[in-house]
Scaffold this motif. Structure first.
Motif, PDB file in Angstrom:
ATOM      1  N   GLU A 141      -0.510 -10.752  21.698  1.00 56.37           N
ATOM      2  CA  GLU A 141      -0.537 -10.880  23.152  1.00 56.37           C
ATOM      3  C   GLU A 141       0.791 -10.449  23.756  1.00 56.37           C
ATOM      4  OE1 GLU A 141      -1.857 -14.722  24.422  1.00 56.37           O
ATOM      5  OE2 GLU A 141      -3.884 -14.429  23.638  1.00 56.37           O
ATOM      6  N   ALA A 142       1.885 -10.748  23.065  1.00 56.43           N
ATOM      7  CA  ALA A 142       3.198 -10.308  23.541  1.00 56.43           C
ATOM      8  C   ALA A 142       3.283  -8.791  23.542  1.00 56.43           C
ATOM      9  CB  ALA A 142       4.297 -10.909  22.662  1.00 56.43           C
ATOM     10  N   GLU A 143       2.761  -8.156  22.501  1.00 56.27           N
ATOM     11  CA  GLU A 143       2.803  -6.703  22.412  1.00 56.27           C
ATOM     12  C   GLU A 143       1.909  -6.061  23.482  1.00 56.27           C
ATOM     13  OE1 GLU A 143       1.633  -6.152  18.388  1.00 56.27           O
ATOM     14  OE2 GLU A 143       3.685  -6.357  17.597  1.00 56.27           O
ATOM     15  N   ARG A 144       0.745  -6.643  23.703  1.00 57.34           N
ATOM     16  CA  ARG A 144      -0.142  -6.110  24.742  1.00 57.34           C
ATOM     17  C   ARG A 144       0.482  -6.289  26.118  1.00 57.34           C
ATOM     18  NH1 ARG A 144      -6.473  -7.786  26.124  1.00 57.34           N
ATOM     19  NH2 ARG A 144      -6.576  -6.565  28.063  1.00 57.34           N
ATOM     20  N   PHE A 145       1.110  -7.441  26.343  1.00 52.52           N
ATOM     21  CA  PHE A 145       1.769  -7.687  27.628  1.00 52.52           C
ATOM     22  C   PHE A 145       2.831  -6.636  27.894  1.00 52.52           C
ATOM     23  CE2 PHE A 145       5.296  -9.359  30.071  1.00 52.52           C
ATOM     24  CZ  PHE A 145       4.674  -9.897  31.187  1.00 52.52           C
ATOM     25  N   LEU A 146       3.630  -6.303  26.882  1.00 55.71           N
ATOM     26  CA  LEU A 146       4.712  -5.343  27.066  1.00 55.71           C
ATOM     27  C   LEU A 146       4.160  -3.966  27.426  1.00 55.71           C
ATOM     28  CD1 LEU A 146       7.706  -4.750  27.006  1.00 55.71           C
ATOM     29  CD2 LEU A 146       7.554  -4.409  24.524  1.00 55.71           C
ATOM     30  N   VAL A 147       3.078  -3.569  26.783  1.00 56.14           N
ATOM     31  CA  VAL A 147       2.456  -2.281  27.103  1.00 56.14           C
ATOM     32  C   VAL A 147       1.955  -2.278  28.547  1.00 56.14           C
ATOM     33  CG1 VAL A 147       0.505  -0.757  26.600  1.00 56.14           C
ATOM     34  CG2 VAL A 147       1.812  -1.784  24.723  1.00 56.14           C
TER      35      VAL A 147
END
Length: 299
Positions: A141-147
């Motif tokens: 979720e952190a990686e998706r948020f950053l994208v």
């Protein structure tokens, strides 16, 4: 699912943001933190978006007119006048207010909506001015948020600093999990003048976040004190006695957070060394002529 969110609005201090972040990481299921850094923020604010936000927030059309006139006033360089189509006037008293208004609409409201629509685990978001840290329960979720955030900010003319924007494993289980993988201690991150470190209460063994004054910031402050002290070598003692507490008092008060005593003691020690050296210089002045005998040098 929970969220802690703060901005640099009226009545909110940097310590409020620090406390909100500490509480969010310790009390929630945070396993990863995203440290955000916006590149040259005040230079990249787009006037079109800013005007829309101002009109949405302020109902007085005359006030809006004067604010926009000031924002678009332009700059003078080498005797020539240039129109500015983005950014806020540097040094203007209203610039921080407009910047915070812009950030309220661009990331803040969007972050809240993203959490409600996308996040399945715990998520913590804390911002002060253009400095922000987010905590996530799940890495994906952190990686998706950053994208998603990069796409959002490009639409509004903001750019994340690639080298300073970092996603790290940080939370109550970070040390244990990294030890099982044969990795070192959890990475740290900086926020509002403090390095944040995964730690434990030595008495209870409970997880906590240690906050220590950033070493480079402290060194820079001491260097500044030495520079400002030099012109005062021949000043009356009473002036320096009044000056020194005034410049270090605020520093001490700001950095007075739990478990930061070691860094504060180190800073105090260096300030006392400077003060002691100053007293020695005064004591070596030749009586009656107001001059100093330069018998010693500062270490």
């Amino acid at each position: 699912m929970s969220n802690s969110h703060t901005g640099s609005g009226p009545g909110r201090s940097q310590h409020d943001a620090l406390d909100a972040l500490y509480t969010g990481i310790v009390a929630r299921k945070v396993n990863f933190t995203l440290d955000l850094d916006i590149r040259s923020f005040l230079d990249r604010v787009r006037h079109g978006h800013l005007e829309r936000f101002i009109r949405h927030r302020i109902g007085d059309h005359r006030l809006v007119h004067w604010i926009l006139k000031w924002v678009k006033a332009g700059v003078r360089e080498d005797g020539q006048w240039f129109e500015t189509k983005e950014g806020t006037p540097q040094g203007g008293v209203i610039s921080p207010v407009l910047a915070n208004l812009y950030l309220h609409y661009v990331p803040d409201l969007w972050v809240k909506a993203w959490r409600k629509k996308v996040a399945r685990g715990d998520m913590v978001a804390v911002r002060y001015a253009d400095d922000a840290v987010l905590g996530f329960q799940h890495r994906e979720e952190a990686e998706r948020f950053l994208v998603d955030l990069r796409e959002r900010r490009q639409q509004f003319g903001l750019e994340l600093h690639t080298e300073k924007t970092r996603l790290i494993e940080f939370g109550r289980y970070a040390a244990e999990r990294r030890a099982k993988r044969g990795e070192g201690k959890p990475e740290t991150f900086n926020f509002l003048g403090f390095t944040h470190i995964c730690g434990k209460n030595h008495r209870t063994g409970h997880f906590l976040v240690l906050r220590k004054t950033i070493g480079k910031r402290m060194a820079a402050k001491l260097k500044e004190l030495r520079r400002k002290r030099r012109p005062r070598l021949h000043a009356p003692t009473v002036e320096t006695v009044e000056w020194l507490p005034s410049v270090v008092g605020g520093y001490f008060q700001y950095h007075a957070v739990p478990r930061n005593e070691q860094r504060r003691k180190a800073f105090r020690h260096e300030v006392l060394r400077l003060w002691w050296w100053q007293l020695r210089r005064w004591s070596q002045r030749t009586p009656g002529d107001g001059t100093s005998s330069w018998k010693s040098s500062e270490t």
